[in-house]
Design an enzyme around this catalytic site. Structure first.
Site, PDB file in Angstrom:
ATOM      1  N   GLU A   1       0.861  -1.186   0.000  1.00  6.76           N
ATOM      2  CA  GLU A   1       0.000   0.000   0.000  1.00  6.76           C
ATOM      3  C   GLU A   1       0.897   1.235   0.000  1.00  6.76           C
ATOM      4  O   GLU A   1       1.862   1.274   0.759  1.00  6.76           O
ATOM      5  CB  GLU A   1      -0.903   0.034   1.237  1.00  6.76           C
ATOM      6  CG  GLU A   1      -1.924   1.166   1.135  1.00  6.76           C
ATOM      7  CD  GLU A   1      -2.930   1.179   2.289  1.00  6.76           C
ATOM      8  OE1 GLU A   1      -2.799   0.379   3.226  1.00  6.76           O
ATOM      9  OE2 GLU A   1      -3.843   2.008   2.235  1.00  6.76           O
TER      10      GLU A   1
ATOM     11  N   GLY B   1       2.677   2.196  10.998  1.00  9.82           N
ATOM     12  CA  GLY B   1       2.452   1.381  12.195  1.00  9.82           C
ATOM     13  C   GLY B   1       2.270  -0.087  11.869  1.00  9.82           C
ATOM     14  O   GLY B   1       2.844  -0.965  12.500  1.00  9.82           O
TER      15      GLY B   1
ATOM     16  N   GLU C   1      -2.576  -4.112   6.769  1.00  6.07           N
ATOM     17  CA  GLU C   1      -3.656  -5.103   6.870  1.00  6.07           C
ATOM     18  C   GLU C   1      -3.663  -6.148   5.751  1.00  6.07           C
ATOM     19  O   GLU C   1      -4.731  -6.675   5.420  1.00  6.07           O
ATOM     20  CB  GLU C   1      -4.994  -4.359   6.877  1.00  6.07           C
ATOM     21  CG  GLU C   1      -5.388  -3.691   5.530  1.00  6.07           C
ATOM     22  CD  GLU C   1      -5.021  -2.222   5.420  1.00  6.07           C
ATOM     23  OE1 GLU C   1      -4.090  -1.774   6.124  1.00  6.07           O
ATOM     24  OE2 GLU C   1      -5.652  -1.522   4.602  1.00  6.07           O
TER      25      GLU C   1
ATOM     26  N   GLU D   1      -5.984  -3.273  12.313  1.00 10.61           N
ATOM     27  CA  GLU D   1      -5.591  -4.073  11.150  1.00 10.61           C
ATOM     28  C   GLU D   1      -6.565  -5.242  10.963  1.00 10.61           C
ATOM     29  O   GLU D   1      -6.952  -5.576   9.843  1.00 10.61           O
ATOM     30  CB  GLU D   1      -4.162  -4.598  11.277  1.00 10.61           C
ATOM     31  CG  GLU D   1      -3.102  -3.532  11.511  1.00 10.61           C
ATOM     32  CD  GLU D   1      -3.179  -2.345  10.576  1.00 10.61           C
ATOM     33  OE1 GLU D   1      -3.599  -2.510   9.424  1.00 10.61           O
ATOM     34  OE2 GLU D   1      -2.832  -1.222  11.009  1.00 10.61           O
TER      35      GLU D   1
ATOM     36  N   GLU E   1     -10.172   3.844   5.837  1.00  5.64           N
ATOM     37  CA  GLU E   1      -9.412   4.287   7.004  1.00  5.64           C
ATOM     38  C   GLU E   1     -10.275   5.015   8.034  1.00  5.64           C
ATOM     39  O   GLU E   1     -10.152   4.744   9.232  1.00  5.64           O
ATOM     40  CB  GLU E   1      -8.216   5.145   6.575  1.00  5.64           C
ATOM     41  CG  GLU E   1      -7.169   4.394   5.747  1.00  5.64           C
ATOM     42  CD  GLU E   1      -6.624   3.141   6.422  1.00  5.64           C
ATOM     43  OE1 GLU E   1      -6.852   2.934   7.625  1.00  5.64           O
ATOM     44  OE2 GLU E   1      -5.966   2.336   5.710  1.00  5.64           O
TER      45      GLU E   1
END
Ligand code: 0A1
Ligand code: ZN
Length: 888
Positions: free
Chosen positions: A134, A274, A277, A311, A333
């Protein structure tokens, strides 16, 4: 702008526009990948089954595949090799004309993971391989239509040296494996769910695996596995617990069941964000997944639980239903942040979670909305999509979803979500589709509401109340306006839910009746502000009430209501809504602090009113309030929030005023702070639960105040805590308050901490961050020295964030030093980092984009640095976009 030597962003040919969206010319049904892993030269063979898209706008468009930094070694169409004049490779695209409607394409490429410092695509982290696709990283692995509306079924075979890489992982279920004669082995994975390329992942390495299982609501057994480096084998328990909590919560709250037989988590040391997913194979920055009480703080534990949830929840909100294009990023998101916020609220303290979320929004998102980088939750254009993983898309996006729930009610919202998942399962859709599902499930019109997706900026809601004793009527006038943002001069009115209650003199919420209603109902209301200005008449109100407005922060707006300090002190002491009670305290503190800022500016002697001290004392010594709420209430508004409240930011005066209030409170309430410290300080072994965390938070808040006094007693408390602590929460709290003081003990304890934890990169990040966050005047010098410390690594995003990021983005008073040294330092780092990791460089430089908020001297200094970056040869488009928009 001409002298910057580059086009301005509006005319930049690389700008992508939402209005230009077109469905893809071809769809990919299946992709079979064979990836022969080698750090220096990895061979990728890809076989695509492709079909012309019946929904494409023109019937004869060519097939366009994205590709970046790839060496193309072979290309076959339906088994026949193409020569170089039968295709074109230009500007990151492989273009094939005149293909049949159904076709098989085979592509062989070679890539170089060991040279990949941008950490996008396939890269090497320590001794392992991992991927980050991503938003547009898959095109660095192979040629592919790298856009989220192309969803394919993946079969992936990984081949690698068996000794170095015994673990080979990809999405879906493992289906076959074997060994080769040359010491290599292979594993094949099959993902039955069509997915966009950004959800592809692979991991290879010598990893420890902890296994667990989860029984789903329909009785299926899912294998859970977490993979970490061997030295971290003892740090997995919290992540696995959090995962099981998340799986259960999503079943109970949204009716969402997990869909594969296996779910894997992996911890990686080098990671830009962080976590990610990827379908069935979530990859985590090690700092967001590994924890033991000795190495991780309460905040880390809390964060890990919420990121694991985030996630995992993407499996439905993002993976099963994905985004049509990257302008729709908040579809997944904003919704998923809302879901993880509610997960944390349900598992811990709801008011504490709400306060933390609003604090983040106010100090970061409101600031972004007021900067040249302001953009709508659904942006209209971008140059580099990586720059749009922002607090606006994520956190304001979550507030937008929360407002929908506020407007249609919890039951309506659940029906809307059910419809959304059922209607769009397996599709790539838009935020309009999300809102349509909410409307269709409830029959509520949200067409005006959709402006929250398209208009940027933080609306200002002004409120005025008038009580008429004769008619027993309380008249509340609400009006709204929204400041201009780049490209949006004028805004149409928003549809704003404003939750209200009216309190009597004891703080009790009155039963409410609006003019025209037959009877009173309830003690709070969700008013709907749709016009520029509206009046709401509450009738049958026997005494003059105090209005408690925007309860629970029902909309992401700034609320302006003239309130006396007495009225705020009353709400701070009495509002039954815990969020508004906290908010009244923050407003009281802000008013007081901003008054002190003016005193500093005029050279007056600083004074803090007794009334303010008493209001804080009453809260500190409250016998029934939750300790965590007391901690929040007694935490003064941050310097950046105070900056946001000022017309022109005076960093030094803000800092002086805030330190003064801390010291005054500490001096006046010393005995209480000490007493409460001791009452909350016990030898219990570490537990991660709301009550234990609340206790530690209040104790450490008291320690922080005590340390403002420099009294010997306070120092002793701090040193004893450092000597005795068995958990990182207490150790770090003591060490960071010590790091604010230029004492010989400070360096001793910092040194001892380093000696003890030098083997643990996550803890050493904290060590760097504490030093970079110190308010001592020589902090920049120390940061510069630490850049050469053997534990610092410029190629590791966590280290960069801990040292450079912490200094430039969270140490306002030192970074904005009037001599401009902080700005020059940042620029030097950004220019060096841009060549290594453009995403990280762009994130760092965004702190300069607010230059217009400062005094003329600092404006000049910041502009000079922005121009220096823009005139450097070959800056990345990531950094170019932030810098050029900042200057525009
Ligand atoms: N989708 C992930 C975070 C993420 C976003 C962007 C990335 O690269 C540009 C990487 C990861 C999440 O929301 O957790
Ligand atoms: Zn996310």
């Amino acid at each position: 702008m001409a002298d910057f030597g580059k086009d301005s962003t509006a005319s930049d040919p690389r700008t992508q526009y939402l209005k230009d969206y077109q469905p893809p010319a071809y769809l990919v049904e299946d992709i079979t990948l064979r990836i022969e892993l080698d750090p220096a030269a990895t061979r990728v063979t890809s076989r695509l089954t492709i079909k012309r898209n019946p929904a494409a706008q023109a019937p004869d468009q060519p097939l366009q595949l994205d590709g970046q930094e790839l060496e193309l070694t072979a290309l076959r169409v339906d088994g026949i090799a193409l020569t170089e004049n039968e295709y074109q490779v230009e500007e990151g695209k492989l273009v094939l004309e005149d293909l049949p409607d159904d076709v098989t394409l085979e592509i062989e490429t070679v890539i170089h993971p060991d040279r990949n410092t941008a950490l996008e695509g396939l890269y090497v982290s320590g001794d392992m391989f991992c991927t980050q696709c991503e938003a547009e990283g898959f095109r660095r692995i192979t040629f592919f239509p790298d856009r989220p509306d192309v969803m394919a079924r993946y079969t992936t075979t990984l081949v690698a040296d068996k000794n170095r890489y015994p673990v080979l992982l990809s999405n879906g279920n493992p289906v076959e494996q074997g060994e080769m004669d040359d010491g290599r082995h292979w594993v094949s994975w099959q993902d039955p769910f069509p997915k966009p390329s950004y959800l592809f992942a692979l991991v290879a390495g010598d990893l420890f695996c902890r296994e667990d299982s989860f029984q789903t609501c329909s009785g299926r057994q899912v294998t859970l596995k977490i993979f970490v480096e061997h030295e971290n084998r003892h740090k997995c328990a919290h992540a696995l617990d959090s995962l099981k909590q998340a799986m259960k919560w999503d079943e109970e709250t949204y009716g969402r069941e997990y869909d594969l037989d296996i779910f894997m988590l992996v911890a990686v040391n080098d990671f830009n964000m962080g976590a990610m997913e990827n379908k069935g194979l979530n990859i985590f920055n090690a700092s967001c997944v590994l924890a033991t009480p000795e190495t991780a703080t309460d905040a880390d534990y809390y964060n890990i639980q919420s990121i694991i949830g985030h996630e995992y929840f993407h499996n439905w909100s993002g993976n099963r239903v994905t985004c049509r294009d990257w302008f729709q990023l908040s579809l997944k998101e904003g919704f998923t942040v809302f879901r993880d916020q509610e997960f944390s609220a349900d598992l811990n303290s709801r008011p504490v979670k709400r306060i933390a979320d609003v604090n983040l929004l106010r100090s970061h998102q409101f600031a972004q909305d007021a900067s040249p980088m302001a953009h709508p939750v659904r942006p209209d254009s971008y140059i580099e999509i990586s720059n749009f993983y922002t607090v606006t898309v994520y956190n304001k996006g979550a507030e937008v979803v929360r407002m929908i729930r506020n407007l249609i009610g919890s039951d309506g919202f659940r029906k809307g979500c059910d419809l959304y998942f059922q209607r769009h399962d397996g599709q790539a859709v838009t935020t309009d589709d999300f809102v349509a599902a909410m409307e269709d499930a409830t029959d509520i019109d949200l067409s005006q509401f959709k402006r929250w997706y398209s208009q940027a900026g933080t609306p200002l809601v002004s409120a005025a109340g008038h009580y008429d004793a004769q008619t027993e009527c309380y008249q509340l006038t609400l009006s709204q306006q929204c400041p201009p943002t780049p490209g949006q001069e004028l805004k149409a009115p928003f549809h704003i839910p404003v939750e209200v209650a009216l309190l009597d003199t004891t703080g009790r919420a009155l039963a409410l009746k609006l003019e025209g209603e037959n009877a009173t109902s309830g003690t709070h209301r969700m008013l709907e502000l749709r016009e520029n200005s509206q009046q709401f008449n509450f009738v049958g109100v026997k005494t003059s009430p105090v209005a408690s407005l925007l309860r629970g922060f029902s909309a992401p707006v700034k609320l302006d209501m003239a309130r006396s300090d007495e009225e705020l002190a009353f709400l701070f002491a009495n509002d039954p809504d815990p969020f508004n009670r906290w908010d009244a305290g923050q407003r009281l503190a802000s008013q007081t602090l901003l008054q002190l800022v003016r005193q500093v500016q005029h050279g007056d002697t600083l004074t803090l009113e007794d009334r303010f001290i008493h209001a804080f004392q009453a809260t500190l010594e409250h016998s029934t309030l939750d300790a965590a709420l007391i901690t929040q209430a007694l935490t003064l508004p941050s310097e950046s929030y105070l900056a946001d409240q000022s017309d022109s930011v005076d960093v030094d005066a803000i800092h002086t005023a805030r330190v003064f209030v801390h010291q005054q409170l500490a001096d006046h309430l010393f005995d209480s702070f000490l007493d409460i410290y001791h009452r909350h300080n016990d030898d219990e072994s570490y537990r991660f639960d709301a009550a234990s965390m609340a206790k530690r938070s209040l104790k450490n808040l008291c320690l922080g105040y005590l340390m403002e006094t420099i009294r010997g007693e306070a120092r002793n408390v701090c040193f004893t805590q450092l000597e005795k602590s068995h958990n990182m929460t207490d150790t770090l709290a003591a060490l960071s308050s010590l790091a604010q003081h230029d004492w010989s003990e400070t360096d001793d304890y910092l040194q001892r901490f380093y000696q003890q934890w030098q083997h643990d990169p996550q803890v050493i990040d904290k060590w760097f961050a504490i030093q970079a966050g110190s308010r001592l005047p020589d902090t920049l010098q120390r940061v510069k020295t630490l850049l050469n410390h053997p534990a610092f690594r410029f190629t590791n995003p966590n280290k960069v964030r801990a040292l450079i990021g912490r200094f430039c983005m969270a140490n306002q008073v030192r970074f904005h030093a009037a001599d401009g040294e902080g700005y020059r330092f940042l620029t030097d780092q950004v220019l060096a980092l841009d060549k290594i990791n453009p995403q990280m460089a762009a994130r760092l430089v965004s702190t300069l984009s607010r230059w217009r908020r400062f005094d003329a001297n600092r404006q000049d200094l910041m502009q000079t640095e922005l121009k220096r970056i823009l005139s450097a040869p070959e800056i990345s488009k990531d950094t170019f976009e932030i810098v050029s928009k900042s200057l525009d």
